[in-house]
Design an enzyme around this catalytic site. Structure first.
Site, short mmCIF file in Angstrom:
data_model
loop_
_atom_site.label_atom_id
_atom_site.label_comp_id
_atom_site.label_asym_id
_atom_site.label_seq_id
_atom_site.Cartn_x
_atom_site.Cartn_y
_atom_site.Cartn_z
N THR A 16 16.78 31.72 30.41
CA THR A 16 18.05 32.24 30.93
C THR A 16 18.17 33.73 30.62
O THR A 16 17.49 34.26 29.75
CB THR A 16 19.25 31.49 30.32
OG1 THR A 16 19.37 31.81 28.92
CG2 THR A 16 19.10 29.98 30.48
N SER A 19 17.01 38.47 34.15
CA SER A 19 16.99 39.57 35.11
C SER A 19 17.03 40.96 34.51
O SER A 19 17.00 41.95 35.24
CB SER A 19 18.17 39.40 36.09
OG SER A 19 19.40 39.36 35.40
N SER A 20 17.09 41.07 33.18
CA SER A 20 17.05 42.40 32.56
C SER A 20 16.70 42.27 31.08
O SER A 20 16.70 41.17 30.52
CB SER A 20 18.41 43.12 32.70
OG SER A 20 19.41 42.46 31.94
N ILE A 22 15.52 41.86 27.37
CA ILE A 22 14.60 40.97 26.66
C ILE A 22 14.11 39.86 27.58
O ILE A 22 12.92 39.52 27.59
CB ILE A 22 15.28 40.38 25.42
CG1 ILE A 22 15.52 41.47 24.37
CG2 ILE A 22 14.45 39.24 24.82
CD1 ILE A 22 16.41 41.04 23.22
N SER A 145 20.75 37.00 16.59
CA SER A 145 20.74 38.44 16.34
C SER A 145 20.74 38.63 14.83
O SER A 145 21.06 37.69 14.08
CB SER A 145 22.00 39.07 16.95
OG SER A 145 22.18 40.41 16.51
N TYR A 158 31.24 39.77 19.42
CA TYR A 158 29.82 39.48 19.63
C TYR A 158 29.18 38.96 18.35
O TYR A 158 28.44 37.96 18.37
CB TYR A 158 29.10 40.74 20.11
CG TYR A 158 27.61 40.57 20.29
CD1 TYR A 158 27.10 39.99 21.45
CD2 TYR A 158 26.71 40.96 19.30
CE1 TYR A 158 25.73 39.83 21.62
CE2 TYR A 158 25.34 40.80 19.46
CZ TYR A 158 24.86 40.23 20.62
OH TYR A 158 23.51 40.05 20.79
#
Length: 346
Positions: A16, A19-20, A22, A145, A158
């Site tokens: 998933t 499209s950009s 990673i 992260s 986040y």
């Protein structure tokens, strides 16, 4: 039950956020190594171009336009993998987005929307993958992260979502182990990575968002992900700088708070005005086959620390951890170094 993961060239991988950043680098890297791919994101044009690129170069990839915050969309991704390839061997939950700004500036609606993508989208994907892989084995790789352990000031929501990702991933791993399921569950914890992440974030600050140093190339994360597709790992921190931040949180949390307040909060801001707030990846698709972002400094193309801890040798892993500790100690002592009147270290 022992987890035996297939060689990458024999795998079907669901990814998933392809499209950009990673996800894009990982898709290209996995395709070059022979994996078949099921790619998902909200950006259909980018997905179509990426699949054409992979297929024209001798690989095999299909795409599904999907919003991971919608469980039905995630289920369609799984169904597409089963219809085209008979199933999948690795599921990578990579889709995510951020918000920059003080908490009092961020609408609760935006906070909830971020959690729907970063946390619930990952939960939907993980449960689809676990259900499919219980009988055959495979890998679930979740993108957390270093902010799964540390909170970045002005990126609080986040950070909170990535804390939740870590808690969910750890619990899922334990339950699958308890049930004897032959599934490897890995948490990948990148440091700052030079991707369009700051540009896709919804930004409530007075200046454009950017990464604070040090920043690493997305290839460093992609290599770690690819490693975990065929080698069971509990977690992998990408970037020695990120490991140092986690060490500060564990050993000197008060000092880290002060660093965040006085230095990091400034380092997150570029020296030019922000884009219009309507231009963000929280409210709409933003993928455009862009690997790198707006980081103005030197991007670290490799991470010795991450390469060492994924090398397989216990001795090398131990040396890497010790080395990170030494680097942390040096970093912590640096502000205390006295300087003479010429500005040089005394």
């Amino acid at each position: 039950m022992k987890t035996n993961l297939k060689k990458l060239s024999n795998q079907v991988i669901v990814l998933t956020g392809a499209s950009s950043g990673i996800g894009l680098v990982t898709a290209r890297m996995a395709a070059k190594k022979g994996a078949k791919l099921v790619l998902a994101s909200r950006s259909e044009d980018a997905l179509r171009q990426l699949c054409d690129e992979i297929n024209d170069n001798g690989g095999e990839a299909i795409y599904v336009v999907a919003d991971v915050s919608q469980q039905a969309d995630v289920q369609r991704v799984s169904q597409a993998a089963q219809q085209r390839f008979g199933g999948f061997d690795t599921w990578i939950n990579n889709a995510g987005v951020s918000i920059y700004g003080k908490l009092e500036q961020v609408p609760i609606e935006d906070m909830r929307k971020l959690f729907e993508i970063n946390f619930w989208g990952l939960v939907y994907g993980s449960m689809e993958a676990a259900n499919h892989l219980k009988g055959k084995g495979g890998a679930i790789i979740n993108l957390g992260s270093i902010l799964s352990d540390v909170t970045a000031i002005l990126q609080t929501i986040y950070s909170a979502s990535k804390h939740a990702v870590k808690g969910f991933t750890d619990g899922l791993r334990m339950e699958l182990e308890m049930d004897g399921a032959p599934i490897s569950v890995t948490l990948i914890q990148p440091a700052a990575i030079d991707t369009p992440y700051p540009l896709h974030a919804k930004n409530y600050m007075e200046r454009e968002a950017k990464h604070a140093p040090p920043a690493y190339a997305p290839d460093t994360v992609a290599r770690a992900i690819i490693h975990c597709c065929s080698t069971p790992e509990r977690s992998v921190v990408v970037g020695g700088g990120g490991r140092a931040f986690i060490g500060m949180e564990n050993w000197t949390p008060g000092l880290l708070d002060k660093f965040m307040e006085k230095a990091f909060s400034k380092q997150e801001k570029a020296d030019y005005p922000p884009r219009p707030i309507s231009e963000n990846g929280l409210d709409r698709a933003a993928g455009s086959l862009q690997e790198r972002g707006n980081y103005p400094g030197h991007t670290r193309e490799t991470s010795f620390y991450t390469a060492a801890v994924t090398a397989g040798s216990p001795a090398i892993r131990t040396a890497a951890v010790v080395g990170a500790g030494v680097a942390l100690a040096a970093w912590l002592s640096w502000p205390a170094v006295k300087k003479n009147k010429n500005g040089k270290a005394a």
